[in-house]
Motif scaffolding. Structure first.
Motif, short mmCIF file in Angstrom:
data_model
loop_
_atom_site.label_atom_id
_atom_site.label_comp_id
_atom_site.label_asym_id
_atom_site.label_seq_id
_atom_site.Cartn_x
_atom_site.Cartn_y
_atom_site.Cartn_z
N ASN A 271 16.69 -19.59 11.62
CA ASN A 271 17.52 -19.03 12.69
C ASN A 271 18.12 -17.68 12.32
N SER A 272 17.34 -16.83 11.70
CA SER A 272 17.81 -15.51 11.33
C SER A 272 17.52 -14.52 12.46
N LYS A 273 18.58 -14.13 13.16
CA LYS A 273 18.42 -13.16 14.25
C LYS A 273 18.52 -11.76 13.67
N GLU A 274 17.46 -11.01 13.80
CA GLU A 274 17.42 -9.70 13.15
C GLU A 274 16.57 -8.72 13.94
N SER A 275 16.84 -7.45 13.70
CA SER A 275 16.13 -6.38 14.40
C SER A 275 15.39 -5.51 13.41
N HIS A 276 14.17 -5.16 13.77
CA HIS A 276 13.37 -4.21 13.00
C HIS A 276 12.64 -3.33 14.01
N GLY A 277 12.66 -2.04 13.77
CA GLY A 277 11.99 -1.12 14.68
C GLY A 277 12.54 -1.17 16.10
N GLY A 278 13.80 -1.58 16.24
CA GLY A 278 14.43 -1.61 17.54
C GLY A 278 14.18 -2.87 18.35
N ILE A 279 13.48 -3.85 17.78
CA ILE A 279 13.19 -5.09 18.49
C ILE A 279 13.81 -6.27 17.75
N LYS B 72 3.92 -4.24 15.57
CA LYS B 72 3.90 -2.83 15.16
C LYS B 72 5.32 -2.35 14.84
N ALA B 73 6.26 -2.70 15.71
CA ALA B 73 7.65 -2.29 15.50
C ALA B 73 8.24 -2.92 14.24
N TRP B 74 7.87 -4.16 13.99
CA TRP B 74 8.43 -4.89 12.84
C TRP B 74 7.79 -4.51 11.51
N HIS B 75 6.75 -3.73 11.55
CA HIS B 75 6.08 -3.36 10.30
C HIS B 75 6.80 -2.18 9.66
N THR B 76 8.00 -2.48 9.17
CA THR B 76 8.88 -1.46 8.58
C THR B 76 8.87 -1.49 7.06
N GLY B 77 8.26 -2.52 6.49
CA GLY B 77 8.26 -2.68 5.04
C GLY B 77 9.14 -3.80 4.56
N PHE B 78 10.03 -4.29 5.43
CA PHE B 78 10.88 -5.41 5.02
C PHE B 78 10.06 -6.68 4.87
N TYR B 79 9.28 -6.99 5.89
CA TYR B 79 8.35 -8.12 5.83
C TYR B 79 6.93 -7.59 5.67
#
Length: 275
Positions: A250-258, A62-69
């Motif tokens: 190995n892409s460390k990334e944050s979306h929606g604060g996670i 839910k947090a990662w559903h920002t539109g990037f992926y």
């Protein structure tokens, strides 16, 4: 592929060492057993996707559903699947699909006899055909139990191996053909994940295309978000929404604060039918 059965370090070491299109799905020219079957319309996604070994929790999705992926790859089964999947249930699939996520089913089947890594399941020349059939049946059962319906693709994961070893390569292609043929009997689309230096190359350059997958997900870690400009083979191959490209790991990334560590994919190919 997202640490499913090897550490990331080992994967780098291993790699270095070694009907109508709309109805039946894109890239079906090699599929010889589909003509009499009425296929569900292909569900295609075009955009960014990610894959990671363990399916994230629903709250993370839910947090990662920002539109990037817009899509996520998930490991539905296979004896060589390396991570437990506590989140990957039919309820999870239904929930993330309702949010808007598209899902890419991966199955980690038997691996090549000439591959140096140890695996719970390896194919041989004598077992390739029967293993391909039985693994395909298992893959369909696992995907179906998760709510991924007929017409969905299943991407067979084949890790790097020495494709110049003819007997090994022949055995792998026998396995892949048996796997794909059985998928199509069950009305699931055949996909394949592999490396441009080895396993994907074996599929793309095979002279005999009979029963080979119609959708190719190629690992080429060039950090280019494309399925066209770095495509290594003929421009007429795997066209009409039949390509995926794993372009970064190995892409460390944050979306929606996670924050998660994921592999990035450029996607223009079938995804699971879950509605």
């Amino acid at each position: 592929m997202a640490e499913h059965r090897q550490s990331r370090k080992r994967r780098y070491v291993t790699w270095a060492a070694a009907g109508a299109a709309v109805v039946a799905g894109a890239g079906i020219a090699a599929q010889t057993s589909m003509a009499a079957t009425t296929w569900p319309a292909q569900k295609t996604y075009t955009g960014r996707a990610f894959d990671t070994c363990t399916a994230p929790s629903l709250s993370t999705m839910k947090a990662w559903h920002t539109g990037f992926y817009g899509a996520a790859a998930v490991y539905v089964g296979g004896k060589n699947r390396g991570c437990n999947q506590p989140n990957l249930t039919a309820s999870w699939v239904k929930s993330v699909s309702s949010i808007g996520w598209k899902l890419i089913p991966i199955y980690v089947g038997a691996q090549p006899p000439c591959q140096t890594s140890s695996n719970p399941e390896k194919l041989t020349a004598s077992t390739a055909a029967t293993l391909g059939t039985s693994d395909a049946n298992d893959a369909v059962a696992k995907a179906s139990a998760l709510g991924m319906k007929a017409g969905s693709p299943i991407y067979l994961d084949m890790e790097p191996y020495d494709i110049t070893n003819k007997s090994c390569n022949d055995a792998v292609l026998t396995y892949v053909r048996a796997f794909d043929k059985e998928l199509r009997v069950k009305t699931y689309r055949a996909g394949f994940y592999g490396f441009t230096s080895s396993s994907a190359k074996a599929i793309a350059t095979a002279t005999n295309k009979t029963d080979l997958p119609g959708n190719l997900w190629y690992a080429l870690w060039d950090k280019k978000n494309t399925t066209t400009t770095d495509w290594p083979w003929g421009s007429t191959q795997f066209t009409n929404h039949s390509r995926g490209h794993q372009y970064m790991v190995n892409s460390k990334e944050s979306h929606g604060g996670i924050t998660l560590t994921v592999d990035r994919d450029a996607w223009d190919a079938p995804v699971a039918i879950t509605g």
